[in-house]
Design a protein around this motif. Structure first.
Motif, short mmCIF file in Angstrom:
data_model
loop_
_atom_site.label_atom_id
_atom_site.label_comp_id
_atom_site.label_asym_id
_atom_site.label_seq_id
_atom_site.Cartn_x
_atom_site.Cartn_y
_atom_site.Cartn_z
N ASN A 268 1.19 -1.08 5.49
CA ASN A 268 0.24 -1.17 4.56
C ASN A 268 -0.48 -2.62 4.47
O ASN A 268 -0.64 -3.04 3.20
CB ASN A 268 1.09 -1.13 3.25
CG ASN A 268 1.78 0.44 3.35
OD1 ASN A 268 0.91 1.39 3.42
ND2 ASN A 268 3.32 0.43 3.40
N ALA B 133 0.89 -1.12 0.00
CA ALA B 133 -0.09 -0.01 0.14
C ALA B 133 0.80 1.31 -0.06
O ALA B 133 2.04 1.20 0.29
CB ALA B 133 -0.76 0.14 1.36
N GLU C 5 -2.08 -0.18 -7.69
CA GLU C 5 -3.39 0.38 -6.77
C GLU C 5 -4.48 0.47 -8.28
O GLU C 5 -5.67 0.07 -7.89
CB GLU C 5 -3.27 1.69 -6.17
CG GLU C 5 -2.18 1.53 -4.97
CD GLU C 5 -2.48 2.80 -4.06
OE1 GLU C 5 -1.87 3.82 -4.85
OE2 GLU C 5 -2.12 2.81 -3.10
#
Length: 380
Positions: free
Chosen positions: A132, A13, A69
């Motif tokens: 993350n 992340a 993402e």
């Protein structure tokens, strides 16, 4: 033959780089002009090169992360809105994940201060920031949907016990004593977890060729069926209960693809790829006393069977070196030597180095070992 392993769901992340501007701007100053020429001192030049390397690593990571993402969001929208997924919907997601992990490793190589605390997935912190973890969970959830078993798959109520029982029965038919046959049962569960996260009858969002509980292709399943029927009478002589179960599952699957039935998929997969080397388990345990390493070796039979057989025949397993570029590519395709420039630049590796590089499998094999202990504890 390259194999696509499902269920290795890991991702990264966004990171917050409070010192990002400082890194980018930490470039050495020019020295005073001499003879009408400006130049950078050796020390300042080295600092400038280092700062550029850090800045480039940061930019590369941000770019890889943005791409990753984006694909994560696309797949989530497609799934939640019941849109048709593209062919091999997991491949782009998997490659983007790999690029992100690689870019993060390159970043921590350039900026070791970015190496943080341990994470719940057991990933080395140099490859992943524990802050993350929520996105790794999302990645896994997406693959759980994309790798879901087909509607006509035939499930078992005891999938883990089936794998262990079949591995033990095959080992006994191959002449192993009870202790080593038990080790084979544990190894068989390790293969199951490595291939599908322990999900029976799994599909494969990264391949149209492999599927089922042991992720075999049609030819492997056919080979396994023939080998099974060659030892079926032997198994019936010492385990009639298992033989009865096998007859029921064989009748149940009938003329359908045997990979759609958990029992027959595991049975045929073990017979096709692994049964012939089960007799070596006792000797392998002396070379590889760690049960996790044993599972890794048999998983390599799934990924690179021919080189693994050659290593076993060599008499020097751990020092046997792989240098074929195609084989190294198969390893990288299965998350071994796949992350960071240093690993990706490797042109060869010994089996000891390969086993050590299979850290992404560790959690799966720990699950398998725990599950096997549970099964063993339930037996009278």
């Amino acid at each position: 033959m390259p194999r696509v392993v499902v269920g290795l769901g890991l991702l990264l992340a966004p990171l917050v780089f409070a010192a990002g501007d400082a890194v980018i701007n930490a470039i050495g100053s020019f020295s005073p002009a001499v003879g009408g020429l400006n130049f950078i001192s050796p020390a300042m030049g080295q600092k400038g090169l280092l700062a550029n390397k850090q800045s480039d690593a940061l930019d590369a990571y941000r770019s890889a992360l943005n791409t990753f993402e984006l694909i994560l969001r696309q797949r989530r929208v497609q799934i939640d809105s019941s849109r048709q997924l593209p062919n091999l919907p997991g491949q782009a997601l998997y490659l983007a994940r790999n690029d992100t992990i690689s870019a993060y490793k390159d970043l921590t190589d350039a900026l070791p201060s970015k190496i943080g605390k341990p994470n719940k997935f057991g990933i080395p912190p140099a490859y992943f920031d524990a802050d993350n973890e929520q996105l790794l969970d999302e990645y896994r959830k997406l693959f759980d949907v994309m790798d879901a078993p087909p509607a006509n798959a035939q499930k078992s109520d005891t999938p883990f016990k089936d794998v262990a029982d079949l591995g033990i029965a095959i080992a006994r038919a191959k002449g192993l004593d009870p202790a080593n046959a038990e080790a084979v049962g544990r190894i068989s569960l390790g293969i199951f977890f490595a291939e599908t996260n322990g999900i029976q009858n799994a599909g494969n969002a990264r391949s149209n060729k492999y599927k089922g509980s042991l992720q075999t292709d049609p030819s492997e399943d056919q080979i396994g069926q023939k080998k099974w029927f060659a030892i079926k009478k032997t198994i019936a002589s010492f385990d009639p209960t298992l033989s009865v179960r096998d007859n029921k599952e064989e009748a149940r699957i009938g003329n359908l693809d045997h990979r759609l039935n958990h029992w027959t998929a595991v049975r045929d997969g073990l017979m096709s790829t692994h049964a012939d080397i089960f007799p070596q388990v006792a000797g392998l345990a002396k070379i590889l006393p760690d049960p996790i390493d044993q599972m890794k070796l048999f998983e390599l039979m799934q990924i690179i069977p021919t080189p693994t057989r050659a290593a076993l025949r060599s008499g020097n397993l751990l020092n046997f070196r792989i240098s074929d570029p195609t084989v190294m590519g198969y390893l990288r395709n299965n998350s071994i030597f796949a992350f960071g420039r240093a690993d990706r630049a490797k042109t060869s590796a010994t089996f000891r180095e390969i086993l050590d590089a299979m850290w992404l499998f560790n959690a799966k094999f720990e699950q398998a070992r725990s599950k096997f202990d549970e099964i063993k504890a339930r037996k009278p």
